[in-house]
Scaffold this motif. Structure first.
Motif, PDB file in Angstrom:
ATOM      1  N   THR A 131       0.847  -1.193   0.000  1.00  0.00           N
ATOM      2  CA  THR A 131       0.000   0.000   0.000  1.00  0.00           C
ATOM      3  C   THR A 131       0.876   1.235   0.000  1.00  0.00           C
ATOM      4  O   THR A 131       2.077   1.163   0.274  1.00  0.00           O
ATOM      5  CB  THR A 131      -0.923  -0.002   1.240  1.00  0.00           C
ATOM      6  N   GLY A 132       0.258   2.357  -0.300  1.00  0.00           N
ATOM      7  CA  GLY A 132       0.957   3.624  -0.181  1.00  0.00           C
ATOM      8  C   GLY A 132       0.486   4.410   1.018  1.00  0.00           C
ATOM      9  O   GLY A 132       0.973   5.505   1.297  1.00  0.00           O
ATOM     10  N   ASP A 133      -0.510   3.863   1.734  1.00  0.00           N
ATOM     11  CA  ASP A 133      -1.113   4.548   2.879  1.00  0.00           C
ATOM     12  C   ASP A 133      -0.618   3.947   4.186  1.00  0.00           C
ATOM     13  O   ASP A 133      -0.550   2.723   4.339  1.00  0.00           O
ATOM     14  CB  ASP A 133      -2.638   4.430   2.826  1.00  0.00           C
ATOM     15  N   LYS A 134      -0.338   4.827   5.151  1.00  0.00           N
ATOM     16  CA  LYS A 134       0.174   4.367   6.438  1.00  0.00           C
ATOM     17  C   LYS A 134      -0.925   3.820   7.345  1.00  0.00           C
ATOM     18  O   LYS A 134      -0.625   3.286   8.418  1.00  0.00           O
ATOM     19  CB  LYS A 134       0.925   5.506   7.133  1.00  0.00           C
ATOM     20  N   ASP A 135      -2.189   3.924   6.918  1.00  0.00           N
ATOM     21  CA  ASP A 135      -3.288   3.354   7.712  1.00  0.00           C
ATOM     22  C   ASP A 135      -3.034   1.874   7.994  1.00  0.00           C
ATOM     23  O   ASP A 135      -3.359   1.363   9.069  1.00  0.00           O
ATOM     24  CB  ASP A 135      -4.627   3.460   6.947  1.00  0.00           C
ATOM     25  N   SER A 136      -2.458   1.191   7.001  1.00  0.00           N
ATOM     26  CA  SER A 136      -2.293  -0.263   7.108  1.00  0.00           C
ATOM     27  C   SER A 136      -1.153  -0.685   8.023  1.00  0.00           C
ATOM     28  O   SER A 136      -0.959  -1.884   8.246  1.00  0.00           O
ATOM     29  CB  SER A 136      -2.078  -0.872   5.716  1.00  0.00           C
ATOM     30  N   VAL A 146       4.109  -4.856   6.149  1.00  0.00           N
ATOM     31  CA  VAL A 146       3.493  -3.846   5.288  1.00  0.00           C
ATOM     32  C   VAL A 146       4.583  -3.234   4.422  1.00  0.00           C
ATOM     33  O   VAL A 146       5.588  -2.744   4.933  1.00  0.00           O
ATOM     34  CB  VAL A 146       2.777  -2.762   6.110  1.00  0.00           C
ATOM     35  N   LYS A 147       4.359  -3.295   3.127  1.00  0.00           N
ATOM     36  CA  LYS A 147       5.332  -2.754   2.161  1.00  0.00           C
ATOM     37  C   LYS A 147       4.792  -1.417   1.662  1.00  0.00           C
ATOM     38  O   LYS A 147       3.809  -1.366   0.921  1.00  0.00           O
ATOM     39  CB  LYS A 147       5.510  -3.742   1.000  1.00  0.00           C
ATOM     40  N   LEU A 148       5.436  -0.336   2.097  1.00  0.00           N
ATOM     41  CA  LEU A 148       4.995   1.002   1.712  1.00  0.00           C
ATOM     42  C   LEU A 148       5.586   1.374   0.352  1.00  0.00           C
ATOM     43  O   LEU A 148       6.799   1.257   0.140  1.00  0.00           O
ATOM     44  CB  LEU A 148       5.411   2.029   2.764  1.00  0.00           C
ATOM     45  N   VAL A 149       4.729   1.841  -0.549  1.00  0.00           N
ATOM     46  CA  VAL A 149       5.144   2.216  -1.898  1.00  0.00           C
ATOM     47  C   VAL A 149       5.029   3.726  -2.039  1.00  0.00           C
ATOM     48  O   VAL A 149       4.014   4.319  -1.663  1.00  0.00           O
ATOM     49  CB  VAL A 149       4.258   1.535  -2.960  1.00  0.00           C
ATOM     50  N   THR A 156       9.685   4.667  -8.571  1.00  0.00           N
ATOM     51  CA  THR A 156       8.968   3.975  -7.505  1.00  0.00           C
ATOM     52  C   THR A 156       9.963   3.418  -6.504  1.00  0.00           C
ATOM     53  O   THR A 156      10.934   2.762  -6.882  1.00  0.00           O
ATOM     54  CB  THR A 156       8.126   2.823  -8.087  1.00  0.00           C
ATOM     55  N   THR A 157       9.720   3.701  -5.226  1.00  0.00           N
ATOM     56  CA  THR A 157      10.551   3.120  -4.170  1.00  0.00           C
ATOM     57  C   THR A 157       9.645   2.390  -3.187  1.00  0.00           C
ATOM     58  O   THR A 157       8.467   2.720  -3.043  1.00  0.00           O
ATOM     59  CB  THR A 157      11.353   4.205  -3.424  1.00  0.00           C
ATOM     60  N   THR A 158      10.190   1.385  -2.521  1.00  0.00           N
ATOM     61  CA  THR A 158       9.410   0.612  -1.557  1.00  0.00           C
ATOM     62  C   THR A 158      10.187   0.495  -0.247  1.00  0.00           C
ATOM     63  O   THR A 158      11.414   0.592  -0.230  1.00  0.00           O
ATOM     64  CB  THR A 158       9.112  -0.802  -2.097  1.00  0.00           C
ATOM     65  N   ARG A 159       9.438   0.260   0.817  1.00  0.00           N
ATOM     66  CA  ARG A 159      10.061   0.114   2.137  1.00  0.00           C
ATOM     67  C   ARG A 159       9.285  -0.925   2.935  1.00  0.00           C
ATOM     68  O   ARG A 159       8.059  -0.806   3.095  1.00  0.00           O
ATOM     69  CB  ARG A 159      10.038   1.461   2.859  1.00  0.00           C
ATOM     70  N   ASN A 160       9.963  -1.947   3.408  1.00  0.00           N
ATOM     71  CA  ASN A 160       9.319  -3.002   4.180  1.00  0.00           C
ATOM     72  C   ASN A 160       9.259  -2.624   5.659  1.00  0.00           C
ATOM     73  O   ASN A 160      10.285  -2.398   6.296  1.00  0.00           O
ATOM     74  CB  ASN A 160      10.067  -4.324   4.018  1.00  0.00           C
ATOM     75  N   MET A 161       8.033  -2.574   6.198  1.00  0.00           N
ATOM     76  CA  MET A 161       7.809  -2.225   7.600  1.00  0.00           C
ATOM     77  C   MET A 161       7.481  -3.493   8.391  1.00  0.00           C
ATOM     78  O   MET A 161       6.392  -4.052   8.273  1.00  0.00           O
ATOM     79  CB  MET A 161       6.668  -1.209   7.717  1.00  0.00           C
ATOM     80  N   THR A 162       8.448  -3.943   9.176  1.00  0.00           N
ATOM     81  CA  THR A 162       8.274  -5.097  10.067  1.00  0.00           C
ATOM     82  C   THR A 162       8.004  -4.573  11.476  1.00  0.00           C
ATOM     83  O   THR A 162       8.139  -3.368  11.739  1.00  0.00           O
ATOM     84  CB  THR A 162       9.556  -5.944  10.068  1.00  0.00           C
TER      85      THR A 162
END
Length: 887
Positions: A131-136, A146-149, A156-162
């Motif tokens: 998702t691109g939203d931090k709600d998740s 949650v993989k933030l796009v 496009t960059t992505t960031r894995n939130m563990t």
């Protein structure tokens, strides 16, 4: 299993606003969001390699949150029309890709993502929520990442939130992101939170008590200012309602089983046809989809018989009977078989279609003489890909003539940004409905029952029929848009010129190339040592991570930009830092040297033919402006303004006793700007023969021309050419290393002096908006639906193209006409001289030393005489043994 679930609405929004913002079909359907979504999807799949894949979408119907709070998301604007029209098509595309998608009335995509993650986790699986939203972020658990796009400037960059990453950033567990929103609210969803409590206060409160239940239970003892305590008391009801609104429900009543999402093969035919409809030629190749059926619909009837009178020509006696028929016809369609081992010729005669099949292996006579007659001027021909056909004919010693239409070039002129003009793709694109309705398209069993001979005839006839059908469809469109003359007088005549240039090639001095490589290797080694000395250690200079460590951690240079993997060390960043430490300039030099060595020294060495020459391939259906490009190798990318680039040109030489004559247009784009804008001051400057950059510098800097310094002229040159390309004050400031305000001042002074240019620029953008396209002086068009986009970045891109394309495209048209004239004149004069190379605005001819002066005059005459402008069109010819000497 590893499952990846995607928030469809969130990602498509990021694709729409941040990726590939200038795409639409020829019918005007915007496709940027679809294209961007698919590319983001492919990036995600490469990064995560999931076993299962699903996409969730919101529906228009109100959810339980809207029913609970009337203001929920009330401030959000409706979806832009350019995006709304893409949504159903995107869903069709996902279906064709065999990707499961989920929607549920009354529930948001977030709830579906949470439910899928919960169910998969309960079954022992790992889930990646994209998702691109931090709600998740509240969904993060030991089994859910949650993989933030994020998207910016087309990247496009992505960031894995563990759980660990989240706790390090926020200081509490992921589930308490709900409590944070309950206190501070969320303006994007119009969740109120507690009035007067901002993020800083909310974070401080949650550091003491991580949930609003704990917080309100200990409200009397919490460390907070009295005013904030009062706000919390008064806003408790809003806090608890906001908590409810912000909570993702992981118990949506959806029929979900993780195994249903296992990745499956594409629905090939559906996906192929849809990608053609969307004009995503490059994605077709990238995804590797091909139709499983052969398009023989127009060749085969319901019964296995050919809808054509097929004739095998086997000898000159038969040819003598049909040749007058071909010569008398308005046109015939020609289709060469591979390597000209055979040719099929078709024409319509009344209600009959005739297909003539000629094979070299069975032809009882002079097959080459047959080819010379067929491809001579006496037979008017329609073909697909005339340049490639001319290349094959030259291998047989035949100059291809008599072509009246090229369906490939016609398709390119009608849609110069399509990217691919393959016959099968165009056939599907223009005749998809007819093919779908045909029994033969679907019935592989019936087709398989045909004899090999009938199948072969069917395939040949089908291809010939498609070319003829494309001709009948495209020719009226060209007429309607005023493009027929461009095709017949420029693009088709240029095909034989390009084929001849490719066959001639340009001679390379292997010894000089080798010595240049040795020199580069030595300089690379020396520069490497200097970098190591400045760094105080050895490291991989080409590794962004290792270089970032040296520059920003060890040497303490200020980081300009960070990426998801660390510090950015791209050229833009290094150029900003090069005056802060000597190592930066050394790194830039090292990169240039290694690129030159790998691209040109090693690259060119691999493509030198046995005749000692490089035979580049000129591409005439690639650029949207009409400019030619070259591949294998790309000789148009050799650096122009650097000493090393100039030295590269010494590798290209004339044969013994011959020389190279190089003629280059002088400032052609600025001269075209003067002509097209009608600006009197600029026109007069060119007529007077003064240096336009010095004139501009004197106006911009407010000094007399004799007081203009080299730096002033250099800045004025950047302004002059920047204006042609629709440059912004920010970009100009970066180019000439001044403040944005200073760059803006330069541009304002420029427009004050060249008022006609400002009026032209405003007018061409408005014209583009009203017409939907801009065009060159010769009628070449570039369609610009981007000008009507509601998205600022998309619209800005369209404006830059509107400003640049008429000028750059006209320059491209002029050089093409010059090439045709030069090739014709060299032959007409009976000279041995040969046109061997075209690079941007210059032509290079190889000729005997004795012809040098004649060729130099001829080149100048033809290049300057190709167009009549309000200002002189000037070209200067020089002679040398090498390209560098003649340039």
């Amino acid at each position: 299993m590893k499952l990846m679930v995607i928030d469809g609405n969130s990602i498509v929004n990021r694709a729409f606003y941040g990726v590939s913002q200038n795409l639409s079909t020829r019918e005007g359907l915007p496709t940027n969001a679809i294209f961007g979504f698919v590319n983001i999807l492919l990036k995600l799949l490469e990064e995560e390699q999931p076993e299962g894949l699903a996409v969730a979408f919101d529906l228009k119907a109100p959810t339980f949150r809207h029913l609970a709070y009337e203001g929920y998301k009330a401030q959000r604007k409706g979806m832009p029309e350019e995006l709304a029209v893409q949504m159903p098509v995107l869903k069709r595309l996902l279906d064709a890709m065999n990707i499961r998608r989920y929607e549920l009335e009354g529930w948001e995509a977030d709830d579906l993502l949470g439910t899928m993650a919960r169910i998969n986790g309960e079954e022992g699986g790992q889930t990646v929520v994209v998702t691109g939203d931090k709600d998740s972020l509240q969904l993060i658990t030991d089994s859910t990442t949650v993989k933030l796009v994020s998207t910016r400037m087309g990247r496009t960059t992505t960031r894995n939130m563990t759980p660990e990453v989240f706790r390090e950033e926020y200081g509490f567990d992921p589930i308490h992101i709900i409590d944070l929103k309950a206190l501070m609210g969320d303006t994007s969803d119009n969740i109120p939170g507690v009035k007067g409590i901002g993020e800083k206060t909310a974070m401080a409160l949650l550091a003491q008590y991580p949930s609003i239940d704990d917080l309100y239970a200990h409200l009397d003892t919490v460390e907070v200012k009295p005013a904030a305590r009062k706000k919390l008391v008064e806003g408790e009801g809003d806090a608890r309602m906001s908590y409810d609104l912000a909570t993702i429900r992981c118990e949506a009543p959806m029929d979900f089983h993780p195994q249903d999402t296992l990745r499956q093969p594409f629905h090939n035919d559906e996906l192929y046809q849809l990608l053609l409809e969307l004009e995503f030629s490059k994605l077709i190749d990238k995804l590797g989809v091909r139709p499983t059926s052969t398009p023989v619909a127009q060749a085969v009837e319901e019964t296995p018989e050919i809808r054509v009178e097929g004739v095998y020509l086997t000898g000159e006696e038969q040819l003598a009977q049909v040749l007058p028929k071909w010569q008398a016809a308005q046109y015939v369609v020609v289709l060469p078989l591979p390597n000209l081992d055979g040719v099929t010729v078709s024409l319509s005669e009344g209600d009959k279609d005739w297909l003539y099949d000629v094979r070299s292996s069975r032809y009882e006579g002079d097959y080459q003489a047959f080819l010379a007659q067929l491809f001579g001027p006496g037979v008017k021909k329609v073909a697909h890909g005339v340049k490639e056909l001319c290349e094959k004919l030259l291998e047989e010693g035949i100059q291809g003539e008599g072509f009246v239409f090229d369906t490939q070039l016609a398709a390119y002129l009608l849609d110069p940004t399509a990217g691919s003009y393959d016959l099968s793709k165009l056939s599907m694109q223009y005749f998809r409905k007819e093919l779908e309705e045909s029994r033969a398209w679907r019935d592989e069993e019936a087709f398989g029952a045909l004899s090999d001979q009938v199948k072969a005839q069917a395939k040949w006839y089908a291809d010939n029929a498609f070319i003829e059908a494309l001709y009948e469809k495209l020719a009226p469109q060209l007429d309607e848009l005023g493009l027929t003359k461009l095709l017949q007088e420029m693009e088709i005549p240029l095909c034989s010129v390009l084929a001849n240039m490719e066959r001639r090639g340009v001679l390379v001095d292997k010894g000089a190339l080798s010595r240049f490589g040795e020199m580069l290797t030595g300089r690379i080694a020396d520069t490497q040592k200097e970098i190591y000395a400045q760094a105080g250690e050895e490291f991989n200079i080409l590794s962004p991570k290792q270089l970032g460590h040296i520059l920003f951690e060890k040497l303490g240079l200020p980081p300009v930009k960070k990426t998801k993997t660390g510090y950015s060390t791209n050229a833009e960043v290094l150029e900003k830092l090069q005056y802060q430490h000597p190592i930066v300039s050394l790194v830039l030099e090292y990169r240039q040297l290694t690129k030159l060595n790998s691209t040109y020294v090693e690259g060119l060495s691999k493509v030198i033919a046995p005749d000692g020459r490089i035979h580049t391939s000129f591409q005439n259906t690639v650029t949207a402006t009409g400019r030619l490009s070259s591949t294998e190798p790309n000789l148009q990318n050799i650096p122009v303004r650097t000493a090393l680039g100039a030295e590269m040109r010494t590798m290209f030489v004339a044969r013994p006793g011959w020389v190279l004559v190089d003629a280059d247009y002088s400032q052609i784009e600025l001269r075209l700007l003067a002509h097209m804008s009608g600006d009197e001051a600029m026109i007069q400057a060119f007529r007077d023969g003064v240096d336009i950059h010095t004139v501009t510098a004197s106006q911009v800097f407010g000094v007399s021309p004799d007081r203009v310094t080299a730096d002033m002229r250099r800045a004025a040159k950047a302004v002059n050419f920047g204006i042609v390309y629709g440059i912004s004050p920010f970009s100009l400031s970066q180019d000439i290393h001044v403040s944005v305000a200073q760059a803006k001042s330069y541009m304002e002074k420029y427009f004050a002096h060249y008022a006609g240019v400002r009026a032209y620029m405003d007018g061409v953008v408005e014209q583009g908006k009203s017409q939907g396209y801009v065009s060159t002086l010769y009628g070449r068009r570039r369609w610009l639906p981007e000008l009507k986009s509601s998205n600022f970045n998309t619209r800005s891109f369209g404006e830059r193209v509107a400003l640049n394309m008429p000028i750059q495209g006209t320059a491209a048209d002029i050089i093409k006409l010059a090439m045709i004239r030069v090739e014709h004149r060299l032959a007409q004069e009976g000279l041995q001289a040969q046109l061997v190379l075209q690079v941007h605005d210059e032509l290079i001819v190889e000729c005997p030393q004795a012809e040098a002066d004649t060729v130099a005059r001829l080149l100048t005459q033809e290049m300057e005489g190709v167009a009549q402008l309000a200002v002189p069109l000037t070209a200067e010819a020089k002679v040398g043994q090498t390209w560098a000497e003649a340039h």
